[in-house]
Each structure stands twice: as structure tokens, then as C-alpha cells.
Motif scaffolding. Structure first.
Motif, PDB file in Angstrom:
ATOM      1  N   SER A  29      -3.926 -43.442  20.398  1.00 51.48           N
ATOM      2  CA  SER A  29      -5.198 -42.936  20.914  1.00 51.48           C
ATOM      3  C   SER A  29      -5.218 -41.414  20.829  1.00 51.48           C
ATOM      4  O   SER A  29      -4.185 -40.784  20.583  1.00 51.48           O
ATOM      5  CB  SER A  29      -5.404 -43.378  22.364  1.00 51.48           C
ATOM      6  OG  SER A  29      -6.689 -43.003  22.830  1.00 51.48           O
ATOM      7  N   THR A  30      -6.395 -40.858  21.017  1.00 48.75           N
ATOM      8  CA  THR A  30      -6.545 -39.396  20.992  1.00 48.75           C
ATOM      9  C   THR A  30      -6.948 -38.914  22.373  1.00 48.75           C
ATOM     10  O   THR A  30      -7.974 -39.322  22.901  1.00 48.75           O
ATOM     11  CB  THR A  30      -7.629 -38.968  19.984  1.00 48.75           C
ATOM     12  OG1 THR A  30      -8.853 -39.624  20.320  1.00 48.75           O
ATOM     13  CG2 THR A  30      -7.245 -39.339  18.581  1.00 48.75           C
ATOM     14  N   GLY A  31      -6.149 -38.077  22.968  1.00 50.60           N
ATOM     15  CA  GLY A  31      -6.504 -37.467  24.246  1.00 50.60           C
ATOM     16  C   GLY A  31      -6.311 -38.383  25.441  1.00 50.60           C
ATOM     17  O   GLY A  31      -6.757 -39.528  25.434  1.00 50.60           O
ATOM     18  N   LYS A  32      -5.655 -37.897  26.443  1.00 49.80           N
ATOM     19  CA  LYS A  32      -5.460 -38.635  27.677  1.00 49.80           C
ATOM     20  C   LYS A  32      -6.754 -38.645  28.473  1.00 49.80           C
ATOM     21  O   LYS A  32      -7.478 -37.662  28.517  1.00 49.80           O
ATOM     22  CB  LYS A  32      -4.348 -37.971  28.506  1.00 49.80           C
ATOM     23  CG  LYS A  32      -3.801 -38.809  29.636  1.00 49.80           C
ATOM     24  CD  LYS A  32      -3.000 -39.992  29.142  1.00 49.80           C
ATOM     25  CE  LYS A  32      -2.358 -40.754  30.300  1.00 49.80           C
ATOM     26  NZ  LYS A  32      -1.725 -42.003  29.850  1.00 49.80           N
ATOM     27  N   GLY A  33      -7.080 -39.780  29.096  1.00 52.17           N
ATOM     28  CA  GLY A  33      -8.297 -39.877  29.890  1.00 52.17           C
ATOM     29  C   GLY A  33      -8.473 -41.282  30.422  1.00 52.17           C
ATOM     30  O   GLY A  33      -7.631 -42.164  30.219  1.00 52.17           O
TER      31      GLY A  33
END
Length: 381
Positions: free
Chosen positions: A225-229
Motif C-alpha cells: 500500500s501507499t501511505g499509512k492511514g
């Protein structure tokens, strides 16, 4: 001198036209209708608050609320010591407000965003509304700038896929609402705001991907995935649950912004190299977005790894499978076309006063599965 028609008094009591609306909104709509019809022309003076309250037999605070709303909309101008007047550009601003819907996207070329944009424009066009599309580049500050411009344009409504490079501040959405502009959040809600939400069920996406990968016989998988959130956390949670406790699941999250393709590609390449230095690397990858899965497909091919024979690949995207690779990609899919149409319908309902501008209805969008050709049973070791 052009004057406000004060025969609205009975309407404020029992007109079906205004049924269910607060009295200040009824008075505001009456003034708006007279501006639209040309009865109230640019520069026309409105009666004082006290005279309006006395003649219409309503509280002065109600009149004050109506005038404040008209002032926020840029339809009236208050001049200290002189009175309240219809703004010189009131009719033009109402025309803009009636005609223009806005769509704010974090990117416009990848994933299901092009199809979402087309469906939004088509649905708005069927209602004879024009559309302005803003690209935030997934940056909260750029998103804020777009919102300020849309307030200045006095658009009829805004559908927004919030940026994820940081938390969207609540004031960005409240500024729109305070200016009488309805907002629909697409994909995810913005904490602290009261808006309708067309929600993507991220955890269920992870579950469905995990179920399909597990059913194909894979016990070693990786999630990219791209970017923690919140979305990434939900993807991972659902994926792990579906794969089960006995499965070996690796998680890789790029440090780059989802639109920072150079950083993502570098990070992703390093992760793939590390995974395949192991004696028993993953046999299946799940990617949080189709454009990410397509990039990984090409990077695997560059390393001599075959999809799906060596590594199966599952993405997430829309029902419109544009492009040669996207059509073959096995993916969890969501109806982005329906999302665009529903967003326009919700904005129209709020604009007409049928739905409160601060309604907090959450609609979970349904999921389906595109079989594609990139999911395959792992080879026996």
C-alpha cells in the motif's frame, strides 16, 4: 423604487412549497426567488430588520438569520447607516450557483478516478449542471486552495475524495457549508464533519482479496500500500483476517505520497528484492490500488518473475477496466460510476432543501470481483 414583495407572510405559516424548512430559510428562499424573477433588481433596498419582523409576524432573530445567510451567499450588501441592498452581481452569482458542481480528486489519471469523473459529469449534465474538476494532488494545502476558489465561484455543491497526505481539517468543509454549499464525501468521511458519505468499505476489500487468494491455495502473501492511514489499516486488518492465523502475511507501506510515483517505485523495488531473497517468498501480492498493482506487475516482469505462475497479483479498482493490463488484472472492484451518480443526486437533494446540508448519512458502496488472469494456484514446492 423596487421593493421586496411582503406577501410572503402566509407562506411562512403554511405553504407546502416551504414545508419542513425553518422560517429563516423560507424568508431567504423568498428573497432569492424575487432576485431570480427580476422583481428585486441590483441595488434595490430591503426593509429594515424590525419592519420585516413586524410585517411578517416573525421574530427579529429569524429575520437576522435570513439576512446573514443572504449576505454569506453574496446576494445582499449591508452598508452601515444606510441599509441593506441587493448586491450588484446577485443574479449572476445565483446563475453560477445553479449551474456549477465541483468534484475534488486526489489524482485524475490513475485508478478509478477517470471513470468517477466521467460519471459525475454525465449525471450533472443530465440535470443541466456544469462541472469543474479540481486535482488536489493528494495534498491537503492544495485541497484547501481549491475549496477557497470554489467558495468564490459560489458553486452549487462539492463532491470530494479527501486528500490522504494528512488529515483534512474540519474547517475546510465547514467553510463550504457556512457559505451554503452542500458537500458529499466520497470514499471516506472527514472526522468532525457532518456530511453525507459514499463510503468505500476498505476492510471488506481486504477481506475479499484475502478470501480469493486463500481459496486459490496461497498461504504466503504480501500486502502493498501507499501511505499509512485509516484505509491502509482497514485493508490490512481485513486481509489478515481472511488469510487466517496460519498464513504468513508481509506488509509493505511506501513512504511516498500516493502520487509520488518515483519514490513509490524505488521503495517497492527494494521491498520486492528483499522478499525474493528469502528461501520461501510470498506467492501472492494484494495491492491497495490497481495503478499500484500494474506498477508491481511490470517490476516483477523486469526481475524475471511471471504473473501469475510465480506470483499471483490482486488489486483494487473500478468496474471500468480501461487499458490492456487493467482488463487482465484480478481485482476487487467498486461501482465508481454509481458513486458519481449518487454524489450528484445527493448534492441536488441538499440544494433543493430536501436533505439538510449537515445530514450525516453513510452509504456503503457494494463490492464485486473481476476475475482477470493474474490469480493462480501456487506451484507445488
Amino acid at each position: 423604487m423596487t421593493r421586496l414583495n411582503l406577501d410572503v407572510r402566509n407562506h411562512l405559516a403554511d405553504s407546502s412549497e416551504f414545508s419542513g424548512q425553518p422560517k429563516y430559510e423560507q424568508l431567504r428562499e423568498h428573497v432569492v426567488s424575487q432576485i431570480k424573477s427580476g422583481t428585486l433588481k441590483a441595488g434595490a433596498a430591503l426593509p429594515s430588520e424590525s419592519r420585516l419582523a413586524e410585517h411578517l409576524q416573525i421574530a427579529r432573530s429569524t429575520v437576522r438569520q435570513a439576512l446573514a445567510a443572504l449576505e454569506r451567499d453574496g446576494l445582499i450588501l449591508r452598508v452601515h447607516g444606510k441599509g441593506t441592498f441587493i448586491h450588484e452581481e446577485a443574479r449572476q452569482r445565483l446563475q453560477k450557483s445553479q449551474d456549477l458542481y465541483a468534484l475534488i480528486l486526489p489524482e485524475m489519471e490513475a485508478g478509478f478516478y477517470p471513470a468517477l469523473q466521467r460519471s459525475f459529469e454525465q449525471a450533472a449534465g443530465e440535470m443541466r449542471n456544469q462541472v469543474v474538476v479540481c486535482n488536489s494532488n493528494n495534498e491537503v494545502e492544495k485541497q484547501a486552495s481549491a475549496i477557497l476558489q470554489l467558495i468564490d465561484l459560489r458553486v452549487a455543491g462539492v463532491a470530494i475524495v479527501p486528500a490522504t497526505s494528512g488529515a483534512t481539517p474540519t474547517f475546510q468543509i465547514r467553510q463550504l457549508q457556512r457559505n451554503g454549499i452542500p458537500v458529499v464525501c466520497c470514499s471516506r468521511p472527514i472526522p468532525g464533519t457532518q456530511t453525507p458519505v459514499l463510503a468505500i468499505p476498505f476492510e471488506n476489500i481486504g477481506k475479499l482479496a484475502g478470501q480469493k487468494i486463500g481459496a486459490a491455495g496461497h498461504t504466503r502473501a504480501a500486502f502493498f500500500s501507499t501511505g499509512k492511514g485509516t484505509a491502509t489499516d482497514a485493508y490490512e486488518r481485513g486481509f489478515r483476517e481472511a488469510m487466517g492465523a496460519r498464513a504468513d502475511v508481509d506488509v509493505f507501506i511506501s513512504s511516498g505520497n500516493p502520487t509520488d510515483y518515483k519514490t513509490i517505485e524505488k521503495d517497492c523495488g527494494e521491498a520486492i528484492d528483499q522478499l525474493f531473497q528469502r528461501p520461501h517468498p510470498p506467492t501472492a501480492f494484494f495491492c491497495g490500488f490497481d495503478s499500484y498493482a500494474e506498477m508491481i506487475y511490470l517490476m516483477l516482469a523486469q526481475r524475471g518473475l511471471r504473473v501469475p505462475t510465480d506470483v499471483s497479483l490482486v488489486g483494487f479498482g473500478g468496474t471500468q477496466r480501461g487499458g490492456g493490463l487493467a482488463r487482465h488484472l484480478t481485482s476487487v472492484v467498486i461501482d465508481e460510476v454509481g458513486m458519481g451518480a449518487q454524489a450528484v443526486a445527493m448534492l441536488a437533494s441538499m440544494r433543493k432543501g430536501e436533505t439538510p446540508i449537515d445530514a450525516h448519512e453513510v452509504r456503503q458502496l457494494p463490492l464485486s470481483f473481476n476475475l482477470g488472469t493474474t490469480l493462480y494456484a501456487p506451484e507445488a514446492e
